[in-house]
Every structure is written in structure tokens, then in C-alpha cells.
Design an enzyme around this catalytic site. Structure first.
Site, short mmCIF file in Angstrom:
data_model
loop_
_atom_site.label_atom_id
_atom_site.label_comp_id
_atom_site.label_asym_id
_atom_site.label_seq_id
_atom_site.Cartn_x
_atom_site.Cartn_y
_atom_site.Cartn_z
N ASN A 250 8.48 -7.47 4.35
CA ASN A 250 8.81 -6.11 3.58
C ASN A 250 9.94 -5.33 4.16
O ASN A 250 10.52 -5.48 5.22
CB ASN A 250 7.51 -5.17 3.95
CG ASN A 250 7.42 -4.08 3.30
OD1 ASN A 250 7.14 -2.92 3.80
ND2 ASN A 250 8.01 -4.05 2.01
N PRO B 47 0.91 -1.14 -0.06
CA PRO B 47 -0.10 0.02 -0.01
C PRO B 47 0.78 1.23 0.01
O PRO B 47 1.64 1.36 0.77
CB PRO B 47 -0.59 -0.14 1.21
CG PRO B 47 0.22 -0.94 2.19
CD PRO B 47 0.84 -1.99 1.31
N CYS C 53 3.09 3.24 9.04
CA CYS C 53 3.62 4.52 8.40
C CYS C 53 4.46 5.21 9.70
O CYS C 53 4.08 5.60 10.55
CB CYS C 53 2.38 5.24 8.15
SG CYS C 53 2.94 6.92 7.41
#
Length: 483
Positions: free
Chosen positions: A208, A23, A108
Site C-alpha cells: 500500500n 479500508p 491508522c
């Protein structure tokens, strides 16, 4: 039909996806997802969506999710940032019919996430996260997943992951960096942390971090044992990463622009994608970089892309035999390849000992300044200081903004309801009230409307009376004439 969980969810709903597009705010839009799927991506996430805005703004929902149906854009996970259980779940309920799962962004690390109190800045608030995931798991018809960053300590990261699993998370994506590791301080992601989480939980895990090519994907799966690997920057610079190819840049750019013509998106998204795809070439052709930055239409972007292609083809035609790529690149600049972000030491060597050049500083330095960790001022603040020498930029003296009673965003200073404009507008409309501070005059306009309607009735009534009198008078005259 009961919703699938854990391994069954990954295997059946997500079709055992190994190759995942991350995303990315304003960068994983439909057109880019379709391009990535054509070149090996098996699962995509939407850009991070703000739950509060998604809940209250129909245009935001339509632009980001409710557009034209696209069956080839599945499986798809919708990601939200949120810090309120009710708001998160209500937004997710509006999205669940358009996706295969809902993801809570806990990764984030940017300054905007700190200001909004979401993303990685919630990783200390375990009680809140448990409530959010428990409620979502109970109310939603699709599974709830989470994307996290790690703590410096492996043990704490493992306990964090186990807490999320226990609360109802059905799939976990682990970015192997801490929230402090970003920009030039990103460094190398810790696969050791990811491996420890994979061994400690029973739900599927995606990794990730450190993914620049297909061999990185394969090595990550082998070393960590994860179910799949997610790529962000690697995918942006080479959308054919999961195919194991390094195509010509203009091939990917032209294909993307063709998809955009069928599935339009904001021009800023398109421009940002071409800046990534053409990153190395734009270091060579600076003038075209400026043209790409200024262009105002999709046709203009297509023209710049065509010119870049022609320049590269001319360069290829004039290439000498045995010539090697410059600037230490693995391939020539017109071939899709990774961008290796320079570390703080390399950046300082390039820009001078202070890490600045001609007064220009990086985003990281500005964020540190905002946190009060730097005495340097940005170029913009230096100009303000010249205009007003008494102006202070000391963060400790910065006014603290009062929060909206409804959503937590900064409230209007003169709002009669102590709310931000969006929440104030909804309440003022519902209660037919005024808020002069936000320029909302529902009550005043309603009263004016009633007053106007009453005046119209008063005007119409005498006219009816006069018409009646006229009719009556005529009748009397007729009767007199007949006599």
C-alpha cells in the site's frame, strides 16, 4: 472444515486477488465497493469499524455490515480497530459470518487513533498485539489479517512483521510509510521496506502506498514481489484505476449514484465521494462546489452532478483545437485522474512563508498544536482567546480525562459507576440502578411502576367489594319479596 491459512487462504478464499480496495473510514461502503468491483477491483475491505461500538450497538452493526445480503460483494474483509483482546474477538465473532476474514487495523495514523489508542499507535505494544492475534486466531472460524505501517528502520519493520506472523496473522498489508508520514508530510512510501517484509515472511503480503494508476500497480508487484496491491486515494479519484482507464468523471459519478439508489448510504458518504471524483473540476466551478457542500438530499446531489456534467460538456464543445490541460494536469479536469497531494514546501509557497493564509491553517498544524509542537492558535481558539484573555491552551495544563472502567473511553465526571454513558447504561439496566450523572433512572422508574400497580390494585379492590355488597343486598331484597 478447517480454515485455510497463508497462501491457500489467498489463493482459494481471496481468489488470488491482486487488485485491492483499501479500508477507508466512511468511504469504502457497500455502494463504493460494488462500483470498484465493476471496474477491476478483486478484493474489498469494509470501512474501519470500532470494535467496542460494533459489540454494543446493534444499529451500528446493521448499518455497517448486517444490511441486505449482497453476494457480489465477495471476497470481503472486515476491518476493526481495537486495543483489547476480548473486545476485538467478541466483535469479530459477530462479524465472521458476513465476511471472508477479519483485519486488525494497525495502520491508522490520525489524531483520533492516538486519542483512542488504536491503529498505528499500538505498533510499540508487541505483547498486546500478540495476545490479540493469538486469541483471534484461536476463536475465529475465518483467518485474521493485519494492516500495518512501517518503522523508519527496515530491520525493526521486518521483526514486527515476523512477530505478527508468528502470532497467527495469515495475510499482511504493509503501508510503506511511518505513522508520522501523513497529510502534507506523507512523502513517498518506501517499497524497499515492503520488499524486505515480503522476503522475510511466508504469508501473503499486500503493498500500500504510491498507487495512482495501473502502471504503478504493475511496477510495485515487480519491484516488491507482493501478492497484491491496495489503493485508497487513487481508487477514490478514479474507481476504474484497476482497469487501466481514465473515464469521464460524470460516467463514474452517475454510475455510483445509481448504485446508491439501490444500496443507500449516509448522504455525507455520497457527498465526500463526489468531492473526490470532481476534485479538479470543482477548482474551476467554485459555485457548484458550494452547492454540493450545502445540498441536503440525494436528488439535490444528482442535480449538482448533472449541472457539472453540462458545464463540462459545454466547455468541451467550445474547446479550441490543440488546447492542453491547465494547472499542470495530465488530463483535462473532467477526466478521472490522480490527485497529487502537495508537500509541505509547496503548501508553504502557496500560503505564505508561515504556511498560513488569512489565519487559516491546515489540519496538520492543528494536530501539531494539540501535541504541543506549535505556539500558533487555530482561528476558533483565537476567537475564544478574545472572549476570555485569561484562557490557556497550553496542552500541559489540559485536564486529563479519567477512563471508563469498562472500555477505556472517557468516563462521565458524575457517573456513579465510573463509566462512559454506553457502559453505564448497560450496567444500570442490568442492575436496575440509577445514575443521575448520566440521567439514567431505571431504579426510580421501576419503583414508580410498582407504586402505580399497587395503587391500581387498591382502587380495584373497594370497587369489587362494593359490587359484592350490591349483589348481596339485592339477593336479600329478593328473598324478602318472595316471602
Amino acid at each position: 472444515m478447517p480454515k485455510l491459512r497463508g497462501e491457500a487462504f489467498w489463493r482459494e478464499t481471496l481468489r488470488s486477488a491482486h487488485y485491492v480496495v483499501a479500508p477507508m473510514v466512511d468511504q469504502s461502503e457497500l455502494a463504493w465497493r460494488l462500483l470498484s468491483r465493476r471496474h477491476g477491483a478483486q478484493l474489498c475491505y469494509t470501512p474501519m469499524l470500532h470494535a467496542q461500538v460494533f459489540l454494543r450497538d446493534a444499529n451500528y452493526r446493521r448499518e455497517n455490515l448486517y444490511g441486505e445480503a449482497c453476494p457480489e460483494d465477495r471476497p470481503l474483509i472486515v476491518q476493526f480497530c481495537a486495543n483489547d483482546p476480548e473486545v476485538f474477538v467478541q466483535a469479530a465473532l459477530l462479524a465472521q459470518d458476513y465476511c471472508d476474514a477479519i483485519d486488525l487495523n494497525l495502520g491508522c495514523p490520525q489524531m483520533i487513533a492516538k486519542r483512542g489508542h488504536y491503529g498505528a499507535f499500538l505498533q510499540e505494544e508487541w505483547d498486546l498485539l500478540q495476545r490479540m492475534i493469538l486469541l483471534a486466531n484461536e476463536k475465529l472460524s475465518v483467518p485474521i489479517t493485519c494492516k500495518i505501517r512501517v518503522f523508519p528502520e527496515i530491520d525493526r519493520t521486518v521483526k514486527y512483521a515476523q512477530m505478527l506472523e508468528k502470532a497467527g496473522c495469515q495475510l499482511l498489508t504493509v503501508h510503506g510509510r511511518t505513522k508520522e508520514q501523513k497529510g502534507p508530510l506523507a512523502g513517498v512510501a518506501s517499497w524497499e521496506h515492503i520488499q524486505a517484509v515480503r522476503k522475510a515472511v511466508s504469508i501473503p503480503v499486500f503493498a500500500n502506498g504510491n498507487i495512482q494508476c495501473l502502471s504503478d500497480v504493475e511496477e510495485c508487484i515487480r519491484k516488491t514481489g507482493v501478492h497484491g496491491v491496495m489503493s485508497a486515494e487513487g481508487n477514490l479519484h478514479n474507481p476504474a484505476l484497476f482497469e487501466g482507464r481514465n473515464p469521464l468523471v460524470w460516467e463514474m459519478a452517475e454510475e455510483y449514484l445509481e448504485i446508491v439508489q439501490k444500496h443507500p448510504c449516509p448522504l455525507s458518504y455520497v457527498r465526500a465521494h463526489l468531492f473526490k471524483l470532481w476534485h479538479h473540476t470543482l477548482q474551476v466551478y467554485q459555485q457548484l462546489r458550494e452547492e454540493l457542500a450545502k445540498v441536503k438530499t440525494l436528488e439535490g446531489i444528482v442535480d449538482v452532478n448533472r449541472e457539472l456534467k453540462l458545464r463540462c460538456q459545454e466547455e468541451i464543445a467550445n474547446q479550441k483545437e490543440g488546447e492542453k490541460p491547465k494547472e499542470g494536469l495530465p488530463f483535462f479536469h473532467w477526466i478521472c485522474q490522480p490527485y497529487i497531494r502537495p508537500g509541505p514546501k509547496e503548501r508553504c509557497r502557496k500560503n505564505g512563508a508561515s504556511g498560513t493564509e488569512k489565519g487559516v491553517r491546515g489540519k496538520r498544524a492543528l494536530e501539531e498544536e494539540e501535541d504541543g509542537n506549535s505556539e500558533l492558535l487555530s482561528k476558533n481558539k483565537q476567537k475564544k482567546k478574545l472572549r476570555n484573555p485569561n484562557k490557556s491552551f497550553d496542552p500541559s495544563l489540559k485536564p486529563k480525562y479519567a477512563k471508563c472502567d469498562q472500555c477505556g473511553n472517557p468516563k462521565g465526571n458524575k457517573c456513579v459507576f465510573n463509566m462512559c454513558r454506553g457502559c453505564c447504561k448497560k450496567r444500570a439496566f442490568k442492575e436496575t440502578a440509577d445514575c443521575p450523572g448520566h440521567g439514567l433512572l431505571f431504579k426510580t422508574k421501576y419503583e414508580k411502576s410498582l407504586s402505580w400497580q399497587n395503587s391500581q390494585r387498591i382502587i380495584q379492590t373497594p370497587e369489587i367489594s362494593r359490587r359484592g355488597d350490591d349483589v348481596g343486598g339485592t339477593a336479600v331484597l329478593q328473598e324478602a319479596g318472595d316471602g
